[in-house]
Design a protein around this motif. Structure first.
Motif, PDB file in Angstrom:
ATOM      1  N   GLU A  99      41.603  80.658  71.228  1.00  0.00           N
ATOM      2  CA  GLU A  99      41.916  81.228  69.344  1.00  0.00           C
ATOM      3  C   GLU A  99      42.355  79.472  68.704  1.00  0.00           C
ATOM      4  O   GLU A  99      41.993  80.018  67.092  1.00  0.00           O
ATOM      5  N   SER A 100      42.868  78.833  69.291  1.00  0.00           N
ATOM      6  CA  SER A 100      42.221  77.183  68.189  1.00  0.00           C
ATOM      7  C   SER A 100      41.779  76.367  68.966  1.00  0.00           C
ATOM      8  O   SER A 100      42.430  75.315  69.519  1.00  0.00           O
ATOM      9  N   LEU A 101      40.477  76.505  69.126  1.00  0.00           N
ATOM     10  CA  LEU A 101      39.530  75.667  69.787  1.00  0.00           C
ATOM     11  C   LEU A 101      39.580  73.995  68.932  1.00  0.00           C
ATOM     12  O   LEU A 101      39.416  74.017  67.704  1.00  0.00           O
ATOM     13  N   ASP A 102      40.228  73.245  69.713  1.00  0.00           N
ATOM     14  CA  ASP A 102      38.904  72.012  68.930  1.00  0.00           C
ATOM     15  C   ASP A 102      38.468  71.186  69.221  1.00  0.00           C
ATOM     16  O   ASP A 102      37.652  71.017  70.431  1.00  0.00           O
ATOM     17  N   PRO A 103      37.451  71.118  68.119  1.00  0.00           N
ATOM     18  CA  PRO A 103      35.811  70.659  68.129  1.00  0.00           C
ATOM     19  C   PRO A 103      35.471  69.253  68.785  1.00  0.00           C
ATOM     20  O   PRO A 103      34.921  69.332  70.081  1.00  0.00           O
ATOM     21  N   ASP A 104      36.683  68.538  68.864  1.00  0.00           N
ATOM     22  CA  ASP A 104      36.331  66.707  69.266  1.00  0.00           C
ATOM     23  C   ASP A 104      36.684  67.381  71.329  1.00  0.00           C
ATOM     24  O   ASP A 104      35.879  66.554  71.980  1.00  0.00           O
ATOM     25  N   MET A 105      37.510  68.158  71.202  1.00  0.00           N
ATOM     26  CA  MET A 105      38.197  68.567  73.070  1.00  0.00           C
ATOM     27  C   MET A 105      36.872  69.432  73.513  1.00  0.00           C
ATOM     28  O   MET A 105      36.574  69.311  74.524  1.00  0.00           O
ATOM     29  N   ARG A 140      46.285  69.877  77.446  1.00  0.00           N
ATOM     30  CA  ARG A 140      45.100  70.139  77.033  1.00  0.00           C
ATOM     31  C   ARG A 140      44.450  71.392  77.572  1.00  0.00           C
ATOM     32  O   ARG A 140      43.314  71.555  77.147  1.00  0.00           O
ATOM     33  N   VAL A 141      45.659  71.998  78.411  1.00  0.00           N
ATOM     34  CA  VAL A 141      44.504  73.233  78.388  1.00  0.00           C
ATOM     35  C   VAL A 141      44.863  74.208  76.920  1.00  0.00           C
ATOM     36  O   VAL A 141      44.019  74.541  76.221  1.00  0.00           O
ATOM     37  N   MET A 142      45.790  73.919  76.713  1.00  0.00           N
ATOM     38  CA  MET A 142      46.508  74.578  74.815  1.00  0.00           C
ATOM     39  C   MET A 142      45.054  73.880  73.870  1.00  0.00           C
ATOM     40  O   MET A 142      44.362  74.610  72.629  1.00  0.00           O
TER      41      MET A 142
END
Length: 105
Positions: A77-83, A70-72
């Motif tokens: 640098e690589s944001l997940d838009p859903d998260m 979850r932290v990754m």
């Protein structure tokens, strides 16, 4: 002058003193080898505690791995838009009018 010799009776208790102490020490150590905390009686309890702690360790490792994933996903640098959307909705307590929000712990 007459030479006289004194004869003493040898006590049989003197001959039993060293073996008696040795047997006493042997009994002491044998008792604690059986009944002590680390003895034959306490060993199954220690093994049971080891198994319980290993299970807890496995659970904690799995939880840590899940948290690391979850932290990754929140890495700048690589944001997940859903998260990001999920975290924003959870912290702001907001949702669109036509959406159904299912909140998990």
């Amino acid at each position: 002058m007459l030479a006289t010799t004194r004869q003493r009776k040898h006590s049989y208790l003197k001959n039993l003193l060293v073996p008696g102490i040795a047997i006493g020490a042997l009994c002491y150590f044998a008792f604690h080898a059986l009944n002590g905390k680390l003895g034959l009686v306490g060993r199954p309890q220690i093994e049971h505690e080891i198994l319980a702690l290993e299970l807890e360790l496995d659970e904690l490792r799995a939880e840590r791995l899940q948290l690391q994933r979850r932290v990754m996903l929140l890495d700048p640098e690589s944001l997940d838009p859903d998260m990001v959307d999920e975290r924003a909705r959870a912290s702001l307590n907001l949702a669109h009018v036509n959406e159904v929000a299912i909140m998990r712990n």
